[in-house]
Enzyme design. Structure first.
Site, short mmCIF file in Angstrom:
data_model
loop_
_atom_site.label_atom_id
_atom_site.label_comp_id
_atom_site.label_asym_id
_atom_site.label_seq_id
_atom_site.Cartn_x
_atom_site.Cartn_y
_atom_site.Cartn_z
N GLU A 1 -8.35 -17.42 -8.70
CA GLU A 1 -9.80 -17.15 -8.70
C GLU A 1 -10.37 -17.50 -7.33
O GLU A 1 -9.91 -18.43 -6.67
CB GLU A 1 -10.46 -18.01 -9.77
CG GLU A 1 -11.97 -17.88 -9.87
CD GLU A 1 -12.57 -18.93 -10.82
OE1 GLU A 1 -13.74 -18.76 -11.19
OE2 GLU A 1 -11.87 -19.91 -11.15
N LYS B 1 -15.76 -12.31 -15.49
CA LYS B 1 -15.75 -13.57 -16.23
C LYS B 1 -16.87 -13.59 -17.25
O LYS B 1 -18.02 -13.29 -16.94
CB LYS B 1 -15.89 -14.75 -15.26
CG LYS B 1 -15.69 -16.11 -15.91
CD LYS B 1 -15.78 -17.22 -14.87
CE LYS B 1 -15.56 -18.59 -15.50
NZ LYS B 1 -15.74 -19.67 -14.52
N CYS C 1 -10.48 -18.89 -15.18
CA CYS C 1 -10.78 -20.32 -15.20
C CYS C 1 -10.69 -20.89 -16.62
O CYS C 1 -9.71 -20.67 -17.31
CB CYS C 1 -12.13 -20.60 -14.55
SG CYS C 1 -12.29 -22.30 -13.94
#
Length: 263
Positions: free
Chosen positions: A22, A86, A137
């Site tokens: 990321e 995300k 994440c």
């Protein structure tokens, strides 16, 4: 980017897919672009598909745009095979709570990003290789998200993450210790690509096949089984946990009604 390219170059002949973390690229990429060229292409000598974290935007007006913390999967020629935005954003880092209702809050934290959340699970096809379930994440901590991604057709789960803000502490290992339960629930391998560690390959039974250290310069290479098993959890979700909760509640109620009155 140059260092990631240097590390990735020698292993390309051994791999079907490269995974970079990321935030590795800070170039703004149009969200719906079909092709990355020039500065937007992160690895000019790429010879296999690459999955990497970057920033994406979609224009909403002459001077306005929606911004996303995104992952792109590209071919060696820069052709975009798919993108994932995300879905669970970090408060005060990736967005400011209530700033949409009270814009003046942005003046209190001007460094906070204003990302928009993605709206759907993403499964991206790597040609002749795999159907990759995309996560970013700490989305690999949320069981319902990996379940949705698995049910959408993922054969392997891939998380790219930035755990640098944990520093050199046990927190990154704790993140992985919680994330590996997603493999047990869904019966899928999990690849985790982290900028500072822990980068790892976890098999479908929650066993760590290989992993990097923290703040070390390493490349993890390994084999992954592509699975399409239909686990109980993927099919039914938290029905067992809710069943146990309901049974415990009924047991407590039964005990309360059957207890002798106070004297």
């Amino acid at each position: 980017l140059e260092r990631y390219a240097e590390l990735s170059g020698p292993i390309q002949e051994q791999t079907d897919l490269l995974v970079w973390p990321e935030t590795v690229s800070q170039n703004w990429i149009p969200a719906d672009t079909p092709q990355l060229d020039g500065k937007s292409h992160p690895f000019i000598d790429l010879r296999v598909p690459l999955y990497f974290g970057s920033l994406a935007y979609r224009l909403t007006g002459p001077r306005e745009a929606d911004e996303f913390n995104a992952a792109f999967l590209i071919r060696p020629d820069g052709g975009v095979l798919g993108r994932y935005d995300k879905r669970i954003l970090m408060p005060f880092g990736e967005f400011l709570p209530f700033a949409g209702t009270f814009p003046w809050l942005n003046d209190l934290s001007p460094a906070t990003a204003d990302f928009k959340a993605g709206t759907a699970a993403a499964v991206i096809d790597v040609p002749d290789t795999a159907r990759v379930g995309a996560l970013i994440c700490y989305e690999d901590l949320v069981a319902s998200m990996t379940r949705a991604t698995t049910n959408a057709g993922a054969e392997v789960l891939v998380t790219i993450l930035n755990d640098a803000w944990y520093g050199n502490s046990p927190a990154a290992h704790q993140h992985q210790a919680l994330a590996l339960w997603r493999t047990v629930e869904t019966r899928r391998y999990l690849l985790r690509g982290a900028n500072t560690g822990v980068t790892s390959i976890i098999d479908a039974a929650g066993r760590v096949v290989d992993e990097s250290g923290l703040f070390t310069e390493e490349v993890i290479v390994g084999d992954v089984a592509l699975l399409d098993l239909d686990s109980f959890y993927a099919r039914h979700g938290d029905v067992f946990a809710w069943g146990v909760t309901a049974a415990a509640g009924l047991w407590l109620l039964a005990g309360a009604f059957s207890a002798p009155p106070w004297r």
